[in-house]
Design an enzyme around this catalytic site. Sequence first.
Site, mmCIF file in Angstrom:
data_model
loop_
_atom_site.group_PDB
_atom_site.id
_atom_site.type_symbol
_atom_site.label_atom_id
_atom_site.label_comp_id
_atom_site.label_asym_id
_atom_site.label_seq_id
_atom_site.Cartn_x
_atom_site.Cartn_y
_atom_site.Cartn_z
ATOM 1 N N ARG A 1 -2.575 10.849 6.558
ATOM 2 C CA ARG A 1 -2.719 9.458 6.962
ATOM 3 C C ARG A 1 -2.244 8.516 5.862
ATOM 4 N NH1 ARG A 1 -6.805 5.386 5.794
ATOM 5 N NH2 ARG A 1 -8.001 6.845 4.550
ATOM 6 N N GLN B 1 -7.470 14.847 4.116
ATOM 7 C CA GLN B 1 -6.803 14.115 3.047
ATOM 8 C C GLN B 1 -7.643 14.041 1.776
ATOM 9 O OE1 GLN B 1 -6.125 9.598 3.287
ATOM 10 N NE2 GLN B 1 -4.072 10.472 3.381
ATOM 11 N N ARG C 1 -0.500 9.555 -0.199
ATOM 12 C CA ARG C 1 -1.635 10.146 -0.893
ATOM 13 C C ARG C 1 -1.494 11.635 -1.149
ATOM 14 N NH1 ARG C 1 -6.242 6.706 2.316
ATOM 15 N NH2 ARG C 1 -5.744 4.782 1.209
ATOM 16 N N LEU D 1 -14.737 6.160 -4.287
ATOM 17 C CA LEU D 1 -13.355 5.732 -4.174
ATOM 18 C C LEU D 1 -13.011 4.503 -5.003
ATOM 19 C CD1 LEU D 1 -10.891 6.663 -2.496
ATOM 20 C CD2 LEU D 1 -11.233 4.572 -1.212
ATOM 21 N N PHE E 1 0.843 -1.183 0.000
ATOM 22 C CA PHE E 1 0.000 0.000 0.000
ATOM 23 C C PHE E 1 0.883 1.240 0.000
ATOM 24 C CE2 PHE E 1 -4.405 1.335 0.737
ATOM 25 C CZ PHE E 1 -5.066 0.209 0.302
ATOM 26 N N HIS F 1 -11.431 12.831 1.333
ATOM 27 C CA HIS F 1 -11.491 11.443 1.752
ATOM 28 C C HIS F 1 -11.449 11.214 3.258
ATOM 29 C CE1 HIS F 1 -10.982 7.170 1.414
ATOM 30 N NE2 HIS F 1 -9.786 7.191 1.972
ATOM 31 N N HIS G 1 -7.877 11.925 -1.552
ATOM 32 C CA HIS G 1 -7.420 10.646 -2.077
ATOM 33 C C HIS G 1 -7.196 10.789 -3.572
ATOM 34 C CE1 HIS G 1 -7.309 6.420 -3.105
ATOM 35 N NE2 HIS G 1 -7.286 6.100 -1.836
ATOM 36 N N GLU H 1 -6.945 2.315 -3.077
ATOM 37 C CA GLU H 1 -5.520 2.366 -3.321
ATOM 38 C C GLU H 1 -4.968 0.971 -3.625
ATOM 39 O OE1 GLU H 1 -3.563 5.039 -0.723
ATOM 40 O OE2 GLU H 1 -1.727 3.873 -0.738
#
Lengths: 119, 577, 117, 232
Positions: free
Chosen positions: B390, B236, B282, B248, B116, B348, B238, B251
């Site tokens: 994050r 954040q 991100r 979404l 990730f 996000h 995304h 990821e």
Amino acid sequence: MTVNRGHGSGGFWWWLMQRVTGILLFPVLLLHYVATHLQTSHFVEYDKIAARVATPTWKFLNIAFLTIVLFHGLYGLWNVLLDYLSKKPALRAVLFSLIVTIGLALYVLGLVTIIPFSA
Amino acid sequence: MEHHRHDVVVVGAGIAGLYAAMKAGESADVGVLSKVYPTRSHSGAAQGGSAAALGNEGEDSWEYHLYDTVRGGDFLGDQDAQELLVKEAIPVTYEMEHLGLPFSRTPEGKIAQRPFGGHFSKFGKGPVKRSCYVADRSGHAQLHLLYEQSLKQGVRFYNEFLVTSLIIEGGVCRGLVALEIRTGNLHAFWARAVMLATGGYARAWRVTSNSHANTGDGLPLVAKAGVPLEDMEFVQFHPTGLYPHGILVSEAARGEGGYLFNGEGVRFMEKYAASKMELAPRDVVSRAEQTEIDEGRGIDGGEYLNLDLTHLGADAILERLPQIHELVVKFAAVDCTKKPIPIQPTAHYSMGGIPTDLDTRVLLDGKKQVVEGLYASGECACVSNHGANRLGTNSTMEAAVFGRRGGIAMAKFVRGAGPILPGDERDTAAAEEEIEALRSRTGRESAKVIRAELQASMTENVGIFRTAEKLQKQVKFMQTLKERFKEVGVSDGSRAFNTELTELIELGGMLDFSEIISVSALARQESRGAHSRKDYPKRDDVQWLRHTLAFREADGSIRLDYKPVVINRFQPEERKY
Amino acid sequence: MMYRWHPGYIAWLLNRVTGLAVTLYLGVHIWVIHHLGQGREGFDHVMKFIQSPVTMVFELLLIGAVLYHAINGVRIMLVEFAGVSRHQKAVFVGVLGVAGALFLAAIVVAIPHITAH
Amino acid sequence: MERQFRIYRYNPEVSPTPSFKTYTVDVQPAWTVLDALNAIKWDQDGSLTFRRSCRHGICGSCGMKINGKNGLACEIQVESLKGVITVEPLHGFRILRDLVTDMDGFFAHIEAVKPWLIAGTPPTDGERLQSPEDRKQLDGLYECILCGACTSACPSYWVNDDFLGPAALLKAARYVMDTRDEGFAERVDVLDSRNGLWRCHTIFNCVEACPKSLNPTEAIVKLRQKLTALKI
Ligand SMILES: Cc1cc2nc3c(=O)[nH]c(=O)nc-3n(C[C@H](O)[C@H](O)[C@H](O)COP(=O)(O)OP(=O)(O)OC[C@H]3O[C@@H](n4cnc5c(N)ncnc54)[C@H](O)[C@@H]3O)c2cc1C
Ligand code: HEM
Ligand code: SF4
Ligand code: F3S
Ligand code: FES
């Protein structure tokens, strides 16, 4: 929120018996049709079937047929009723007794036709 | 008004709230309130998985995970909290497995792990597989598991109850008032411990990955009681929101090897993060995308870019990313085994929130002093696990780890605390009045218009790139919106299921915290993590290595205060990918 | 109430209707055959009464019902024990095919019986 | 493009009888039915009531009947529908208001099948092992979002809302088919009861209705096979 699970009534064996009797009905029904409707000429008349029905083999077969088909048909009927009776325990009890009574009556009626019969 | 009593009352039935309820439920009497049925909570949308350094698929350790989390958060995270997160992630993952979570598996039968963005081994040097996943339905599986486990523990659920105010007196939280949506009646809940786990607030932006329910309701509730909100400027974006819905695309699509292309057919991440490419954190990828779009290199010069999976092969896509495949077909009519996916950055996740200590106790001054009996965890809270940005898969894990910690802490607290203080109508009168007043409003403003203007202006002025000018404009505009909000009428006169009323309550809250976000962002004159100021493009550790605390004063104004960051392991260094 | 017409639903409706119809017939049938016990006279009297062309056509329908119910019963058991639930629509078409063919055969056999009256 | 929506309206506080009301909406490209419902609520009629949350087909809030078919409003593109679009609440559940139904009974049935792993003590130092093949048994089961579309379409449930229904039985299968679970015997009591497995007549309406392409009938049949193996 409580859930009405209808405790204690199981259902597995009944369900299984419905399948078993269904399968058994296959040969029995076939035999019955062939014997009664194909082996005879246009009319079903006393003479044509009486001789056959009186033999021990056919007595046995007919009793088996009677037992199986009554169970299958009446349990099927009961299973249909159960779909509608979850919230009516009293009516359920009444109808159950009724079906059992009808079943027994028909069974006895069938037996007294088959067993003592001689041509 | 109906009154209820429980040792513990949890507000919110996402991963955080349910983990807390389940744990507290082992020894205490727990009630959970949620404005949607628990399994409808937003946690169910999480796809990619939860980070834990199990090392099932290659070398890993919690120290590496900690380093990535610290650096990913641009050194604004509190390292004591972050250490707890990455350490406890491991036993918590095993606990969820033991409870029955249907993890995807490695050939040897262990919990499968995938790479990730922002997660590496060997202190940022090598690749790592750290996200523990359930295909791409990880959050869904966790949410259902925890709901079912809470049922098993005998937790009492109050579904479709919207909490409208907390009852806090003399620094002690005694309970709360909630609107039963189904009947329109108000209920009072009295408890020794109350936990807020009300989730995120990205609904304040026009393009968002968040559910309609993510209106950040918990924040204005505590702000009203004088509790500050921490680091609210860090929101954040995304990198892969499906164009144009903003829904979404996990990821995991990049984790599994997807490429990003601009309108010129170039893998543009080469320019921005040459070594980590698409797997940079991100904030980095979103800024790269926004720059490409702003400079006219979107697809056909438009507002989107392409995420290409086709080279992975149809089998791999269908096996590991089935939900993404289905989603893209349904919402963009694109078969991603054959064609690239149109994407854009989407609002996000909220790094900031209600300040808490390591046991999730809410901090009245944002620093040391706790509100007795009040807890917060999950996305609405800020123990500062994520700092300024994050990392993917760290948030469901935060919700689990800190929800769990909170549950245990509350159970312990209620064992020692005195009896539940029974309240009466006097305590709830104000809350009742407020709702009744809203219900009978007749003004001519439209809630929809105000909401749309809020979302558009937040996207424009408090988006990926910010400037003093834009932020000032937004702070001013918030005043206008708040004034106009007072003139919004309710056309629906019914009590039962009056969603016009509930949406209005949510909108009021959004205006409240959006103003706090704008003010906090305006003050922070640096670029750090997700907060990117064009007029202050550099990180400024001398001035700004500190947390923002924004207090809503009694007169309605906002006062800012700051507190230091806990740095006990990794000293700030330049962040490069 | 109604959801949508589709093979599984039609199959069940027909199964239920035919099952109940045949059960009803069964009761009557047992009662009729019981007249065997009353000897030639009684039995033939009842049979005469029953064996009109109209009832013969009715009996033919009954054979159709039994055929459908029996073959569909096999379908149900295939679904339940042989794991064909993902192909249940195709299996239903098969049921209609087999039951239809047998029914045609039954009609061919029955026509001379009926016209003989 | 302008499209017409014929929507089921019911508000017991206003009138005891339900009715249909038609709205004309200027539908934008890529709009789903949920987008259109929101547009109606926000621009035309604030009293229109429905549930929604995730708006991408994962939370199960927005199950309703659209042009006669159960589905998720947030997943169905308006463009894919023809003519006047009829929107109704899910059948079979008590209607609270407009498109909102009472799901309490539905959730109580989920709870009744003991939807949690029943197993002995797990290892202390790590996860239980489960092979990918064993894990595959859960595919098609754990994905259920509890939207209720299946149970709402089940004729057996219409006449008897005590029947556990396809969703709850699918949930039972989710645990029963888990190789880590040892609790089948504990669940027999509820599965093999009058309102359990035997009220399903393999009608397949549930399969037709499920917006997630799950197959509750297959799950039910697997439970019956398990039970057969246990009893015989
Ligand atoms: C599309 C998407 C994908 C994501 N994927 C990942 C991922 O792969 N990995 C990862 O780690 N993180 C992911 N995240 C982030 C993560 O899902 C969330 O941060 C996390 O689930 C938040 O959990 P929560 O328990 O705090 O809140 P939520 O799950 O949002 O729950 C909030 C709860 O509060 C209740 N509530 C709110 N307000 C009120 C009120 N006023 N009264 C009563 N109840 C109320 C709601 O009903 C709900 O039950 C993703 C987020 C999104 C948007
Ligand atoms: C070869 C012959 C037969 C087979 C294979 C067969 C099979 C079946 C099966 C499997 C069922 C269960 C259906 C379900 O659970 O949904 C059933 C139901 C039923 N059967 Fe039969 N059957 C046969 C003959 C008969 C006969 C001759 C009768 C009448 C006496 C009959 C009456 C019924 C009834 C009333 C039901 C209940 C219907 C329902 O639940 O909807 N069946 N049969
Ligand atoms: S099985 Fe399908 S239709 Fe039924 S509740 Fe689950 S997702 Fe909805
Ligand atoms: S529709 Fe109902 S009867 Fe069975 S196959 Fe599905 S549960
Ligand atoms: S809104 Fe969540 S499924 Fe439609």
